[in-house]
Design a protein around this motif. Sequence first.
Motif, PDB file in Angstrom:
ATOM      1  N   ALA A  96       4.285  14.323  -8.042  1.00 57.11           N
ATOM      2  CA  ALA A  96       5.669  14.126  -7.609  1.00 57.11           C
ATOM      3  C   ALA A  96       6.434  13.496  -8.764  1.00 57.11           C
ATOM      4  O   ALA A  96       5.847  12.856  -9.629  1.00 57.11           O
ATOM      5  CB  ALA A  96       5.724  13.227  -6.368  1.00 57.11           C
ATOM      6  N   SER A  97       7.738  13.720  -8.790  1.00 58.16           N
ATOM      7  CA  SER A  97       8.550  13.141  -9.860  1.00 58.16           C
ATOM      8  C   SER A  97       9.255  11.887  -9.352  1.00 58.16           C
ATOM      9  O   SER A  97       9.597  11.789  -8.175  1.00 58.16           O
ATOM     10  CB  SER A  97       9.594  14.154 -10.350  1.00 58.16           C
ATOM     11  OG  SER A  97      10.420  14.572  -9.281  1.00 58.16           O
ATOM     12  N   PHE A  98       9.457  10.928 -10.252  1.00 53.70           N
ATOM     13  CA  PHE A  98      10.148   9.711  -9.873  1.00 53.70           C
ATOM     14  C   PHE A  98      11.552  10.047  -9.367  1.00 53.70           C
ATOM     15  O   PHE A  98      12.234  10.893  -9.953  1.00 53.70           O
ATOM     16  CB  PHE A  98      10.265   8.765 -11.069  1.00 53.70           C
ATOM     17  CG  PHE A  98       9.004   8.016 -11.383  1.00 53.70           C
ATOM     18  CD1 PHE A  98       8.589   6.968 -10.582  1.00 53.70           C
ATOM     19  CD2 PHE A  98       8.235   8.356 -12.486  1.00 53.70           C
ATOM     20  CE1 PHE A  98       7.421   6.267 -10.868  1.00 53.70           C
ATOM     21  CE2 PHE A  98       7.078   7.670 -12.790  1.00 53.70           C
ATOM     22  CZ  PHE A  98       6.670   6.615 -11.970  1.00 53.70           C
ATOM     23  N   PRO A  99      11.990   9.400  -8.290  1.00 59.62           N
ATOM     24  CA  PRO A  99      13.372   9.614  -7.843  1.00 59.62           C
ATOM     25  C   PRO A  99      14.355   9.092  -8.880  1.00 59.62           C
ATOM     26  O   PRO A  99      14.046   8.173  -9.637  1.00 59.62           O
ATOM     27  CB  PRO A  99      13.455   8.803  -6.537  1.00 59.62           C
ATOM     28  CG  PRO A  99      12.384   7.767  -6.660  1.00 59.62           C
ATOM     29  CD  PRO A  99      11.283   8.412  -7.457  1.00 59.62           C
ATOM     30  N   LYS A 100      15.530   9.683  -8.919  1.00 55.55           N
ATOM     31  CA  LYS A 100      16.540   9.249  -9.871  1.00 55.55           C
ATOM     32  C   LYS A 100      16.982   7.825  -9.547  1.00 55.55           C
ATOM     33  O   LYS A 100      17.003   7.423  -8.376  1.00 55.55           O
ATOM     34  CB  LYS A 100      17.744  10.184  -9.820  1.00 55.55           C
ATOM     35  CG  LYS A 100      17.464  11.601 -10.286  1.00 55.55           C
ATOM     36  CD  LYS A 100      18.716  12.461 -10.198  1.00 55.55           C
ATOM     37  CE  LYS A 100      18.445  13.885 -10.666  1.00 55.55           C
ATOM     38  NZ  LYS A 100      19.658  14.731 -10.562  1.00 55.55           N
ATOM     39  N   PRO A 101      17.335   7.040 -10.567  1.00 55.05           N
ATOM     40  CA  PRO A 101      17.844   5.684 -10.306  1.00 55.05           C
ATOM     41  C   PRO A 101      19.082   5.744  -9.419  1.00 55.05           C
ATOM     42  O   PRO A 101      19.864   6.702  -9.471  1.00 55.05           O
ATOM     43  CB  PRO A 101      18.190   5.156 -11.701  1.00 55.05           C
ATOM     44  CG  PRO A 101      17.347   5.969 -12.641  1.00 55.05           C
ATOM     45  CD  PRO A 101      17.251   7.328 -12.015  1.00 55.05           C
ATOM     46  N   LEU A 102      19.237   4.741  -8.592  1.00 52.60           N
ATOM     47  CA  LEU A 102      20.411   4.674  -7.729  1.00 52.60           C
ATOM     48  C   LEU A 102      21.660   4.382  -8.561  1.00 52.60           C
ATOM     49  O   LEU A 102      21.593   3.685  -9.574  1.00 52.60           O
ATOM     50  CB  LEU A 102      20.230   3.568  -6.690  1.00 52.60           C
ATOM     51  CG  LEU A 102      19.081   3.741  -5.690  1.00 52.60           C
ATOM     52  CD1 LEU A 102      18.899   2.456  -4.885  1.00 52.60           C
ATOM     53  CD2 LEU A 102      19.333   4.919  -4.764  1.00 52.60           C
ATOM     54  N   SER A 103      22.771   4.901  -8.125  1.00 57.07           N
ATOM     55  CA  SER A 103      24.034   4.548  -8.771  1.00 57.07           C
ATOM     56  C   SER A 103      24.357   3.091  -8.420  1.00 57.07           C
ATOM     57  O   SER A 103      23.790   2.515  -7.485  1.00 57.07           O
ATOM     58  CB  SER A 103      25.157   5.450  -8.279  1.00 57.07           C
ATOM     59  OG  SER A 103      25.437   5.198  -6.916  1.00 57.07           O
ATOM     60  N   LEU A 120       0.825  -1.207   0.000  1.00 58.36           N
ATOM     61  CA  LEU A 120       0.000   0.000   0.000  1.00 58.36           C
ATOM     62  C   LEU A 120       0.858   1.255   0.000  1.00 58.36           C
ATOM     63  O   LEU A 120       0.562   2.224  -0.704  1.00 58.36           O
ATOM     64  CB  LEU A 120      -0.938  -0.013   1.200  1.00 58.36           C
ATOM     65  CG  LEU A 120      -1.992   1.107   1.262  1.00 58.36           C
ATOM     66  CD1 LEU A 120      -2.767   1.190  -0.048  1.00 58.36           C
ATOM     67  CD2 LEU A 120      -2.925   0.882   2.428  1.00 58.36           C
ATOM     68  N   ARG A 121       1.956   1.230   0.757  1.00 61.59           N
ATOM     69  CA  ARG A 121       2.870   2.380   0.773  1.00 61.59           C
ATOM     70  C   ARG A 121       3.423   2.634  -0.625  1.00 61.59           C
ATOM     71  O   ARG A 121       3.484   3.776  -1.097  1.00 61.59           O
ATOM     72  CB  ARG A 121       4.017   2.132   1.750  1.00 61.59           C
ATOM     73  CG  ARG A 121       5.051   3.248   1.790  1.00 61.59           C
ATOM     74  CD  ARG A 121       6.213   2.876   2.705  1.00 61.59           C
ATOM     75  NE  ARG A 121       7.216   3.933   2.702  1.00 61.59           N
ATOM     76  CZ  ARG A 121       8.161   4.071   1.778  1.00 61.59           C
ATOM     77  NH1 ARG A 121       8.223   3.222   0.766  1.00 61.59           N
ATOM     78  NH2 ARG A 121       9.030   5.059   1.848  1.00 61.59           N
ATOM     79  N   ALA A 122       3.832   1.550  -1.307  1.00 62.91           N
ATOM     80  CA  ALA A 122       4.397   1.706  -2.648  1.00 62.91           C
ATOM     81  C   ALA A 122       3.362   2.208  -3.636  1.00 62.91           C
ATOM     82  O   ALA A 122       3.659   3.043  -4.492  1.00 62.91           O
ATOM     83  CB  ALA A 122       4.977   0.365  -3.124  1.00 62.91           C
ATOM     84  N   VAL A 123       2.128   1.708  -3.520  1.00 62.76           N
ATOM     85  CA  VAL A 123       1.057   2.158  -4.423  1.00 62.76           C
ATOM     86  C   VAL A 123       0.742   3.634  -4.180  1.00 62.76           C
ATOM     87  O   VAL A 123       0.496   4.395  -5.120  1.00 62.76           O
ATOM     88  CB  VAL A 123      -0.204   1.286  -4.265  1.00 62.76           C
ATOM     89  CG1 VAL A 123      -1.387   1.880  -5.028  1.00 62.76           C
ATOM     90  CG2 VAL A 123       0.070  -0.130  -4.767  1.00 62.76           C
ATOM     91  N   VAL A 124       0.758   4.035  -2.908  1.00 58.19           N
ATOM     92  CA  VAL A 124       0.540   5.453  -2.585  1.00 58.19           C
ATOM     93  C   VAL A 124       1.611   6.315  -3.254  1.00 58.19           C
ATOM     94  O   VAL A 124       1.318   7.337  -3.874  1.00 58.19           O
ATOM     95  CB  VAL A 124       0.551   5.667  -1.051  1.00 58.19           C
ATOM     96  CG1 VAL A 124       0.655   7.149  -0.716  1.00 58.19           C
ATOM     97  CG2 VAL A 124      -0.706   5.089  -0.424  1.00 58.19           C
ATOM     98  N   LEU A 125       2.870   5.895  -3.138  1.00 57.88           N
ATOM     99  CA  LEU A 125       3.961   6.634  -3.768  1.00 57.88           C
ATOM    100  C   LEU A 125       3.803   6.663  -5.280  1.00 57.88           C
ATOM    101  O   LEU A 125       3.947   7.708  -5.918  1.00 57.88           O
ATOM    102  CB  LEU A 125       5.303   6.002  -3.400  1.00 57.88           C
ATOM    103  CG  LEU A 125       5.781   6.183  -1.960  1.00 57.88           C
ATOM    104  CD1 LEU A 125       7.000   5.318  -1.706  1.00 57.88           C
ATOM    105  CD2 LEU A 125       6.103   7.644  -1.672  1.00 57.88           C
TER     106      LEU A 125
END
Length: 227
Positions: free
Chosen positions: A23-30, A9-14
């Motif tokens: 909101a914009s997607f966070p940048k991919p992790l290095s 549910l947390r992930a779906v909310v995000l």
Amino acid sequence: MLNAIFELLRAVVLLAGYVSGSASFPKPLSAQEEMMYLDRCSKGDESAKNILIEHNLRLVAHIVKKYSDDRNAEDLISIGTIGLIKGINTYEPSKQKKLSSYISRCIENEVLMYLRSQRKERREVYIDDGIGADSDGNNLTLADILASDEPDIADVVSDSIESKRLIRIINNTLTPAEQNIIIRRYGLGGAKRLTQQQIADSLGISRSYVSRIEKRCINKLSKAFGQ
């Protein structure tokens, strides 16, 4: 350990916030960051797992876009998110596969399995239909999935502390009608997880109305979770 449904549910909310444009997607992790969080995740660090999930949500949006239409997009987002979480939980760095490639396959397999199950309900599916490949590249059929001993994500949560915590948040945030729909959509408290259409049919309302209520619930919960 963070409850599986709470994670979902947390992930779906995000993801709802990213897809809606609020909101914009966070940048991919290095590569270095990814390995650091994978190491911490393997040692039981739930905050590291949450970071890995959040920074790979764009993969869910990308894959769901290939298979969705106006009627099933929201169902596929939740299904794809389950695939993402399963991918994070089962990824083994020792196999030297790229994380994004592995979890993309997990997401796509979950989506394809769901679509096949919908065909089954319409009597259009066959038990030996191919639905993708496993982590080793072997072809999977519906029979393989049905024979799996892996517990369903909704079966793990009913007695956990985090599930009770989530129910309290929902009770304090949503109206009784909203609670009824969100609990059935995400299989909370031991309830069977249903699609929007199944809920609509059981309540005698339209699927689009269920969709609007779900979106309203997600917005309320997003604020309650401090997003």
